[in-house]
Design a protein around this motif. Structure first.
Motif, PDB file in Angstrom:
ATOM      1  N   ARG A   1     -10.401 -34.082  -4.081  1.00 51.40           N
ATOM      2  CA  ARG A   1      -9.121 -34.491  -4.631  1.00 51.40           C
ATOM      3  C   ARG A   1      -8.594 -33.419  -5.579  1.00 51.40           C
ATOM      4  NH1 ARG A   1      -8.374 -39.364  -1.853  1.00 51.40           N
ATOM      5  NH2 ARG A   1     -10.400 -40.285  -1.713  1.00 51.40           N
ATOM      6  N   TRP A   2      -7.323 -33.078  -5.422  1.00 51.18           N
ATOM      7  CA  TRP A   2      -6.708 -32.043  -6.239  1.00 51.18           C
ATOM      8  C   TRP A   2      -6.808 -32.367  -7.712  1.00 51.18           C
ATOM      9  CZ3 TRP A   2      -2.684 -32.237  -9.693  1.00 51.18           C
ATOM     10  CH2 TRP A   2      -2.229 -31.015 -10.136  1.00 51.18           C
ATOM     11  N   TRP A   3      -6.562 -33.642  -8.073  1.00 52.80           N
ATOM     12  CA  TRP A   3      -6.546 -33.994  -9.498  1.00 52.80           C
ATOM     13  C   TRP A   3      -7.900 -33.828 -10.153  1.00 52.80           C
ATOM     14  CZ3 TRP A   3      -9.809 -37.971 -10.326  1.00 52.80           C
ATOM     15  CH2 TRP A   3     -10.027 -38.868  -9.268  1.00 52.80           C
TER      16      TRP A   3
ATOM     17  N   LYS B   1     -10.133 -27.735 -14.547  1.00 52.00           N
ATOM     18  CA  LYS B   1      -9.441 -26.521 -15.015  1.00 52.00           C
ATOM     19  C   LYS B   1      -8.858 -26.736 -16.410  1.00 52.00           C
ATOM     20  CE  LYS B   1      -7.872 -24.419 -10.692  1.00 52.00           C
ATOM     21  NZ  LYS B   1      -6.685 -24.062  -9.897  1.00 52.00           N
TER      22      LYS B   1
ATOM     23  N   MET C   1     -10.156 -31.436  -9.550  1.00 55.97           N
ATOM     24  CA  MET C   1     -10.324 -30.019  -9.859  1.00 55.97           C
ATOM     25  C   MET C   1      -9.333 -29.571 -10.921  1.00 55.97           C
ATOM     26  SD  MET C   1     -11.363 -28.537  -6.136  1.00 55.97           S
ATOM     27  CE  MET C   1     -10.090 -29.384  -5.228  1.00 55.97           C
ATOM     28  N   GLN C   2      -8.135 -30.141 -10.903  1.00 57.70           N
ATOM     29  CA  GLN C   2      -7.147 -29.816 -11.925  1.00 57.70           C
ATOM     30  C   GLN C   2      -7.634 -30.259 -13.300  1.00 57.70           C
ATOM     31  OE1 GLN C   2      -4.559 -27.945 -11.268  1.00 57.70           O
ATOM     32  NE2 GLN C   2      -3.939 -27.905 -13.398  1.00 57.70           N
TER      33      GLN C   2
ATOM     34  N   GLN D   1     -14.498 -22.419  -3.086  1.00 61.40           N
ATOM     35  CA  GLN D   1     -14.826 -23.453  -2.116  1.00 61.40           C
ATOM     36  C   GLN D   1     -16.024 -22.956  -1.314  1.00 61.40           C
ATOM     37  OE1 GLN D   1     -11.857 -24.039   1.017  1.00 61.40           O
ATOM     38  NE2 GLN D   1     -10.832 -22.181   0.322  1.00 61.40           N
TER      39      GLN D   1
ATOM     40  N   LYS E   1      -7.096 -26.274   3.803  1.00 59.21           N
ATOM     41  CA  LYS E   1      -8.006 -25.702   2.807  1.00 59.21           C
ATOM     42  C   LYS E   1      -7.202 -25.150   1.637  1.00 59.21           C
ATOM     43  CE  LYS E   1     -11.821 -26.475   4.852  1.00 59.21           C
ATOM     44  NZ  LYS E   1     -12.730 -27.417   4.267  1.00 59.21           N
ATOM     45  N   SER E   2      -7.844 -25.109   0.485  1.00 56.53           N
ATOM     46  CA  SER E   2      -7.191 -24.562  -0.707  1.00 56.53           C
ATOM     47  C   SER E   2      -7.135 -23.043  -0.604  1.00 56.53           C
ATOM     48  CB  SER E   2      -7.945 -24.983  -1.965  1.00 56.53           C
ATOM     49  OG  SER E   2      -9.123 -24.226  -2.090  1.00 56.53           O
ATOM     50  N   ASP E   3      -6.445 -22.452  -1.535  1.00 65.71           N
ATOM     51  CA  ASP E   3      -6.353 -20.994  -1.592  1.00 65.71           C
ATOM     52  C   ASP E   3      -7.512 -20.376  -2.364  1.00 65.71           C
ATOM     53  OD1 ASP E   3      -3.984 -21.004  -0.151  1.00 65.71           O
ATOM     54  OD2 ASP E   3      -2.733 -21.140  -1.952  1.00 65.71           O
ATOM     55  N   GLU E   4      -8.416 -21.204  -2.867  1.00 65.87           N
ATOM     56  CA  GLU E   4      -9.549 -20.694  -3.634  1.00 65.87           C
ATOM     57  C   GLU E   4     -10.440 -19.855  -2.718  1.00 65.87           C
ATOM     58  OE1 GLU E   4      -9.391 -21.070  -6.720  1.00 65.87           O
ATOM     59  OE2 GLU E   4      -8.162 -22.847  -6.971  1.00 65.87           O
TER      60      GLU E   4
END
Length: 134
Positions: free
Chosen positions: A2-4, A10, A6-7, A25, A43-46
């Motif tokens: 979930r994006w939130w 950060k 990892m946010q 990732q 996929k994320s840009d990580e």
């Protein structure tokens, strides 16, 4: 993941003086055609981390989805590549934590934590419990 989740990590790391956070990732193990059929999110840009890079970190936090009460296969495949670190003790004492997610309230989060622990324990990593009061 979930994006939130990892946010939030950060943002929390940014509040701690002297902490430098690098997000990665783990490598994908499924072919693109399978991911499409599964309707997997993009996929994320990580950048993708390698097992060799684990030794560069002072500590790590892993977040991964739960699959039937276990970590996803990609997590297992990633840790299976760390045998050289185990043999040399390269990760001994490194602090770690983890968080998991599932699509349902009773999706096996607790058992996923339990089945992921041996990967860290065999490397003699130091368990760091998240601050649940925040």
């Amino acid at each position: 993941m979930r994006w939130w989740s990892m946010q939030a990590i950060k943002e929390g790391a940014a509040e701690v003086e002297g902490v430098e956070l690098s997000m990665f990732q783990i490598p994908e193990t499924l072919p693109e055609e399978v991911l499409v059929k599964m309707h997997a999110p993009p996929k994320s840009d990580e950048p993708v981390i390698t097992a060799a890079q684990l030794t560069e970190a002072d500590a790590f936090i892993f977040g991964f989805p739960t699959r039937f009460g276990c970590p996803c296969g990609q997590f297992k495949a990633f840790w299976d590549a760390t045998g050289g670190h185990w043999a040399s003790g390269a990760l001994t004492g490194k602090p770690f934590s983890m968080f998991v997610s599932s699509a349902t309230q009773n999706g096996g989060q607790e058992s996923t934590h339990l089945t992921a622990l041996p990967n860290f324990i065999h490397h003699v990593c130091s368990i760091e419990e998240p601050d649940a009061s925040r």
